[in-house]
Design an enzyme around this catalytic site. Structure first.
Site, PDB file in Angstrom:
ATOM      1  N   HIS A   1       0.797  -1.227   0.000  1.00 42.73           N
ATOM      2  CA  HIS A   1       0.000   0.000   0.000  1.00 42.73           C
ATOM      3  C   HIS A   1       0.831   1.278   0.000  1.00 42.73           C
ATOM      4  O   HIS A   1       0.279   2.375   0.074  1.00 42.73           O
ATOM      5  CB  HIS A   1      -0.928   0.024   1.219  1.00 42.73           C
ATOM      6  CG  HIS A   1      -1.961  -1.072   1.199  1.00 42.73           C
ATOM      7  ND1 HIS A   1      -2.699  -1.430   2.292  1.00 42.73           N
ATOM      8  CD2 HIS A   1      -2.366  -1.888   0.187  1.00 42.73           C
ATOM      9  CE1 HIS A   1      -3.527  -2.414   1.963  1.00 42.73           C
ATOM     10  NE2 HIS A   1      -3.336  -2.717   0.702  1.00 42.73           N
TER      11      HIS A   1
ATOM     12  N   GLN B   1       2.295  -4.180   6.357  1.00 45.43           N
ATOM     13  CA  GLN B   1       1.386  -3.359   5.555  1.00 45.43           C
ATOM     14  C   GLN B   1       0.612  -2.307   6.350  1.00 45.43           C
ATOM     15  O   GLN B   1       0.459  -1.179   5.898  1.00 45.43           O
ATOM     16  CB  GLN B   1       0.403  -4.300   4.845  1.00 45.43           C
ATOM     17  CG  GLN B   1      -0.645  -3.651   3.974  1.00 45.43           C
ATOM     18  CD  GLN B   1      -1.510  -4.692   3.289  1.00 45.43           C
ATOM     19  OE1 GLN B   1      -1.116  -5.290   2.284  1.00 45.43           O
ATOM     20  NE2 GLN B   1      -2.699  -4.946   3.825  1.00 45.43           N
TER      21      GLN B   1
ATOM     22  N   ASP C   1      -7.152 -13.211   7.230  1.00 48.98           N
ATOM     23  CA  ASP C   1      -7.703 -12.449   6.099  1.00 48.98           C
ATOM     24  C   ASP C   1      -7.436 -13.201   4.794  1.00 48.98           C
ATOM     25  O   ASP C   1      -8.323 -13.860   4.251  1.00 48.98           O
ATOM     26  CB  ASP C   1      -7.083 -11.041   6.092  1.00 48.98           C
ATOM     27  CG  ASP C   1      -7.417 -10.235   4.836  1.00 48.98           C
ATOM     28  OD1 ASP C   1      -8.320 -10.633   4.097  1.00 48.98           O
ATOM     29  OD2 ASP C   1      -6.758  -9.202   4.599  1.00 48.98           O
TER      30      ASP C   1
ATOM     31  N   HIS D   1     -12.776  -2.508   4.932  1.00 50.45           N
ATOM     32  CA  HIS D   1     -12.733  -1.877   3.615  1.00 50.45           C
ATOM     33  C   HIS D   1     -11.694  -2.612   2.754  1.00 50.45           C
ATOM     34  O   HIS D   1     -11.107  -3.596   3.180  1.00 50.45           O
ATOM     35  CB  HIS D   1     -12.321  -0.403   3.772  1.00 50.45           C
ATOM     36  CG  HIS D   1     -10.912  -0.249   4.268  1.00 50.45           C
ATOM     37  ND1 HIS D   1     -10.137   0.856   4.040  1.00 50.45           N
ATOM     38  CD2 HIS D   1     -10.114  -1.101   4.994  1.00 50.45           C
ATOM     39  CE1 HIS D   1      -8.963   0.703   4.585  1.00 50.45           C
ATOM     40  NE2 HIS D   1      -8.909  -0.465   5.172  1.00 50.45           N
ATOM     41  N   ARG D   2     -11.435  -2.095   1.525  1.00 53.65           N
ATOM     42  CA  ARG D   2     -10.306  -2.539   0.721  1.00 53.65           C
ATOM     43  C   ARG D   2      -9.387  -1.345   0.491  1.00 53.65           C
ATOM     44  O   ARG D   2      -9.791  -0.195   0.679  1.00 53.65           O
ATOM     45  CB  ARG D   2     -10.757  -3.101  -0.645  1.00 53.65           C
ATOM     46  CG  ARG D   2     -11.685  -4.286  -0.597  1.00 53.65           C
ATOM     47  CD  ARG D   2     -11.199  -5.438   0.254  1.00 53.65           C
ATOM     48  NE  ARG D   2      -9.918  -6.018  -0.112  1.00 53.65           N
ATOM     49  CZ  ARG D   2      -9.744  -7.218  -0.643  1.00 53.65           C
ATOM     50  NH1 ARG D   2     -10.780  -7.980  -0.913  1.00 53.65           N
ATOM     51  NH2 ARG D   2      -8.520  -7.677  -0.883  1.00 53.65           N
ATOM     52  N   SER D   3      -8.177  -1.620   0.036  1.00 46.60           N
ATOM     53  CA  SER D   3      -7.259  -0.498  -0.185  1.00 46.60           C
ATOM     54  C   SER D   3      -7.729   0.397  -1.339  1.00 46.60           C
ATOM     55  O   SER D   3      -7.463   1.593  -1.356  1.00 46.60           O
ATOM     56  CB  SER D   3      -5.842  -1.008  -0.421  1.00 46.60           C
ATOM     57  OG  SER D   3      -5.825  -2.022  -1.396  1.00 46.60           O
TER      58      SER D   3
HETATM   59  P1  PGA Z   1      -6.245  -4.999   0.306  1.00 47.45           P
HETATM   60  O1  PGA Z   1      -5.624  -4.944   1.772  1.00 47.45           O
HETATM   61  O2  PGA Z   1      -7.567  -4.344   0.331  1.00 47.45           O
HETATM   62  O3  PGA Z   1      -5.211  -4.289  -0.531  1.00 47.45           O
HETATM   63  O4  PGA Z   1      -6.345  -6.462  -0.044  1.00 47.45           O
HETATM   64  C1  PGA Z   1      -6.393  -4.967   2.921  1.00 47.45           C
HETATM   65  C2  PGA Z   1      -5.939  -6.033   3.866  1.00 47.45           C
HETATM   66  O5  PGA Z   1      -4.978  -6.778   3.601  1.00 47.45           O
HETATM   67  O6  PGA Z   1      -6.554  -6.169   4.920  1.00 47.45           O
HETATM   68 ZN    ZN Z   2      -5.315  -7.929   5.642  1.00 45.33          ZN
END
Ligand code: PGA
Ligand code: ZN
Length: 419
Positions: A154, A162, A311, A364-366
């Site tokens: 990210h 992350q 996840d 959410h998502r990134s």
């Molecule tokens: P992503 O990341 O939405 O880029 O998959 C979010 C996460 O890993 O929780």
């Molecule tokens: Zn995650």
């Protein structure tokens, strides 16, 4: 009855195409939903359909998925009577016919499912969270998990982990929790600036300084919590991590953290030290999605002390979560509607967590839109936790602002983890 169904190709927060879906019902209710998109996706996720036409958006266009909503899905749903959202979602699953929603595209399917849910709530004259609340579940306002420092997939910095999140577990209500998040975020910006760091932002709105050791990031966040005047830990502001370890797992099964190669046991020992030294209450994806042995060991070692969230390995799949319980993997699941593809299946995933005593954190998502659907979803399921990025950037704060608005309209709704 669904009378109109229309999708449009719009942009997400990373400037990549996604879908907005608008549904009109026979009673006159009209509602729209925006579809999120991830960057560090689990391999078992429902499949997002991209056009792969290099002449448009580098192949990332979603005109095919838009065409499926406006064509085959609209043709199949329009004019039919459905008893409830589950019936619509069942029809979508049947129409797609694949286990991973790859024919119609999970992005097309989740967009329709979310828009239908919202339109049905409008038609019923109730807020979305009340419409979605399962029978027998007490809705509550979740603890927001603000992602204040970004790394991994990210951000362009050298940080392998992350997400570094702050969670006001000890706040008396959601408004105070949001205030704590914003105040710590401001204190963190000042700390980083004073230390000569760049205060540019990553995809989820957290700062992306050129740090590489996770402990250095934790130090500055712990200092920012103190600067803002909050006690660190479960009585005040705690820290939650999402290393997203699949992203830095090497082909030989080892993990590359700050240039060092660690096996699962080394990384687990590192987490143990982190939990001793910092007010970390939750770790998500601490190990890679395929590292089942490591996950079991991590759960044995730390599962009694902190929350361990799956996840990439669970992908919001009720069947996968059920199986993980038998294997002693994790004690909580992340919940992302677009990972599984319909709202009904997402509700089922939360129900499994509740039945087996696992925690659940809605996410959410990134890549996001301004849609605040997941805020209502988190309140409805009473799961007690929501992560939606930093307390900054419109697509992130839309969710937190929605929580504050729900709280203002419903002063009796409790706030917090609820356990
Ligand atoms: P992503 O990341 O939405 O880029 O998959 C979010 C996460 O890993 O929780
Ligand atoms: Zn995650």
């Amino acid at each position: 009855q669904i009378v109109t169904l229309r999708a449009v190709e719009i942009l997400d927060s990373r400037s990549r195409p996604t879908l907005s879906v608008t549904v009109g019902l026979s009673g006159g209710a009209v509602a729209t939903a925006g579809v999120p998109s991830g960057a560090s996706t689990g391999s078992g996720e429902a499949v997002e359909l991209r056009d792969l036409d290099p002449a448009r958006y580098g192949g990332q266009g979603v005109r095919t998925a838009v065409g499926h909503v406006n064509g085959v899905i609209a043709d199949a749903l329009r004019g039919r009577e459905f008893a409830d959202l589950a019936a619509v979602d069942g029809a979508l699953i049947e129409l797609d016919g694949t286990p991973d929603k790859s024919r119609l595209g999970a992005n097309a399917v989740i967009g329709v499912s979310m828009a239908v849910a919202r339109a049905a709530a409008v038609e019923a004259g109730v807020p979305l969270w009340r419409y979605l609340a399962p029978v027998g579940v007490a809705p509550r306002l979740p603890v927001p998990h603000f992602n204040v420092l970004n790394g991994g997939a990210h951000a362009p910095n050298p940080l392998d982990f992350q997400e570094f999140m702050i969670a006001p577990l000890g706040a008396p209500d959601i408004a105070e929790a949001v205030r704590a998040g914003a105040e710590v975020y401001a204190a963190l910006r000042k700390r980083l600036r004073d230390a000569g760091h760049d205060t540019g932002l990553g995809d989820e709105g957290g700062f992306a300084p050129a740090l590489s050791r996770p402990e250095d990031a934790l130090d500055v966040i712990a200092q920012a919590i103190a600067d803002a005047g909050y006690p660190a830990g479960r009585d005040g502001v705690a820290i939650a991590l999402d290393p997203a370890a699949s992203e830095f797992r090497q082909k030989d099964g080892r993990y590359r953290v700050d240039g060092e190669l660690l096996d699962s046991g080394d990384l687990i020992a590192r987490y143990r030290r982190i939990v001793e030294d910092y007010p970390v209450w939750s770790i998500e994806d601490g190990l890679g999605e395929d590292d089942r042995e490591g996950w079991a060991r991590l759960t044995t070692d730390l599962g009694g002390h902190i929350q361990l969230v799956g996840d990439d390995n669970f992908v919001t799949d009720p069947a996968v979560i059920s199986a993980a319980v038998c294997d002693g993997i994790a004690n909580a699941s992340l919940i992302k509607p677009n990972q599984i593809g319909t709202v009904t299946e997402t509700l089922q995933a939360v129900a499994v967590c509740r039945d087996v005593g696992y925690g659940a954190m809605v996410s959410h998502r990134s890549g996001e839109t301004e849609d605040s659907f997941i805020a209502d979803f988190a309140v409805a399921t009473g799961c007690g936790q929501l992560k939606s990025g930093a307390p900054a950037r419109g697509e992130r704060v839309a969710k937190y602002n929605r929580l504050v608005e729900i709280a203002a309209d419903n002063p009796d709704l409790p706030y917090g983890l609820g356990r």
